[in-house]
Design an enzyme around this catalytic site. Structure first.
Site, mmCIF file in Angstrom:
data_model
loop_
_atom_site.group_PDB
_atom_site.id
_atom_site.type_symbol
_atom_site.label_atom_id
_atom_site.label_comp_id
_atom_site.label_asym_id
_atom_site.label_seq_id
_atom_site.Cartn_x
_atom_site.Cartn_y
_atom_site.Cartn_z
ATOM 1 N N THR A 140 39.449 50.478 41.116
ATOM 2 C CA THR A 140 39.722 49.251 40.777
ATOM 3 C C THR A 140 40.571 48.734 42.057
ATOM 4 O O THR A 140 41.528 48.862 42.442
ATOM 5 C CB THR A 140 40.705 49.081 39.637
ATOM 6 O OG1 THR A 140 40.285 49.478 38.622
ATOM 7 C CG2 THR A 140 41.272 47.563 39.471
ATOM 8 N N LYS A 190 36.289 43.298 35.567
ATOM 9 C CA LYS A 190 37.233 44.269 35.411
ATOM 10 C C LYS A 190 38.587 43.760 35.284
ATOM 11 O O LYS A 190 39.464 44.096 34.378
ATOM 12 C CB LYS A 190 37.231 45.523 36.363
ATOM 13 C CG LYS A 190 38.334 46.473 36.412
ATOM 14 C CD LYS A 190 38.337 47.245 35.024
ATOM 15 C CE LYS A 190 39.432 48.284 34.957
ATOM 16 N NZ LYS A 190 39.690 49.188 35.836
#
Length: 311
Positions: free
Chosen positions: A104, A182
């Site tokens: 991420t 995300k």
């Protein structure tokens, strides 16, 4: 993608370890998957867990990438991603290799990394995932991919049914778009934590008890959902186990910075989200990010850590 291609996985944290194991067990690979971690003994432990015939730990970052055709990576945070790929880009010929970045990071970071990998002759897909470490270990992640359609197609057979239960395909969009989705999804995670913390605290103070309250959570939310997973950690006390942190507060707050930067660019005030962020920050070193339950308990006049009878 031809399963005879040599696969490598960089990053043997809780998520990467589970993802690599699923690739090794369900990916139909004809060669052992190669494993690398900044702390080599962690990769060795992962090899032992997966099985020596299916995995091989490699100490050198340069050597593992040189040997691989497909390189997956799931690393701690963006600074680590940048350091790892700086070394790779400096020392390894990436021509023809498929790089799949699952960490991420910021959308800008993903797009910048893609330009550098493609500029060096490689192929690049960004694939952040949704799910907990237990879901990674069970092949139940939700995978978001972005990048050239042909490059996404090259890894598609390793997603649903291997590492994941779902694939959100953003083929031919820039890699940063997968990271944006995300980050948007992170809103669900944080606000769910806050809701659960308030719920368990309320039923505790009402004299019902968190364990009985958790029966309602289990009735409303199926196993594998964030509500079920986070709630289980709260009522069993796992959230407060400082020796076995599942998702640490520091990493969580880094992600919150990325989410808020995206929200600011788009003019979206994330009020509920940032209430949760403030409470996660207040956890400090007293547990993992689900210990926001303890913070809400404190705010309500209870002890941070529930006693055994109350849960």
């Amino acid at each position: 993608m031809d399963a005879s291609k040599q696969q490598a996985f960089l990053g043997m944290g809780a998520m990467g370890r589970g993802m690599a194991a699923q690739l090794a067990m369900k990916g139909g690979l004809s060669k052992p998957i190669l494993l690398w971690n900044r702390t080599h003994k962690t990769a060795v432990k992962a090899e032992e867990s997966i099985g020596g015939n299916s995995a091989r730990a490699v100490e050198s970052l340069v050597e593992i990438v040189r040997e691989a055709d497909i390189v997956w990576s799931c690393l701690y945070d963006q600074p680590v991603v940048e350091r790892v790929y700086e070394e790779i880009l400096e020392k390894v010929d990436l021509v023809g290799k498929v790089v799949v970045e699952c960490s991420t990071i910021t959308p800008e970071g993903a797009d910048g990394l893609a330009r550098r990998v493609v500029g060096a002759g490689g192929r690049f897909v960004t694939m952040p995932v949704f799910g907990s470490p237990s879901m990674a270990a069970g092949g139940q992640l939700s995978c978001i991919t972005a990048g050239p359609a042909a490059d996404v197609e090259a890894i598609k057979s390793f997603l649903v049914g291997v590492m994941g239960k779902a694939h959100i395909d953003l083929s031919d969009q820039t890699p940063g778009k997968a990271q944006e989705l995300k980050l948007c999804g992170n809103i669900f995670n944080f606000t769910t934590l806050q809701q659960l913390a308030e719920f368990y605290t309320m039923v505790e103070k009402a004299g019902i008890g968190a364990k009985r309250g958790h029966q309602l959570v289990q009735a409303l939310f199926p196993p594998g959902t964030p509500q079920a997973i986070y709630g289980e950690g709260m009522v069993t006390g796992r959230s407060f186990d400082t020796q076995n942190i599942v998702v640490d507060v520091e990493k969580t707050l880094h992600i919150a910075e990325y989410v808020n930067a995206l929200a600011d660019r788009n003019g979206v005030p994330l009020k509920a989200y940032n209430l949760a962020v403030d409470n996660i920050r207040a956890v400090g070193d007293r547990g993992d990010f689900t210990a926001v339950y303890g913070v809400v308990r404190e705010q309500s006049g209870l002890l941070f850590v529930p006693n055994e009878g109350s849960v």
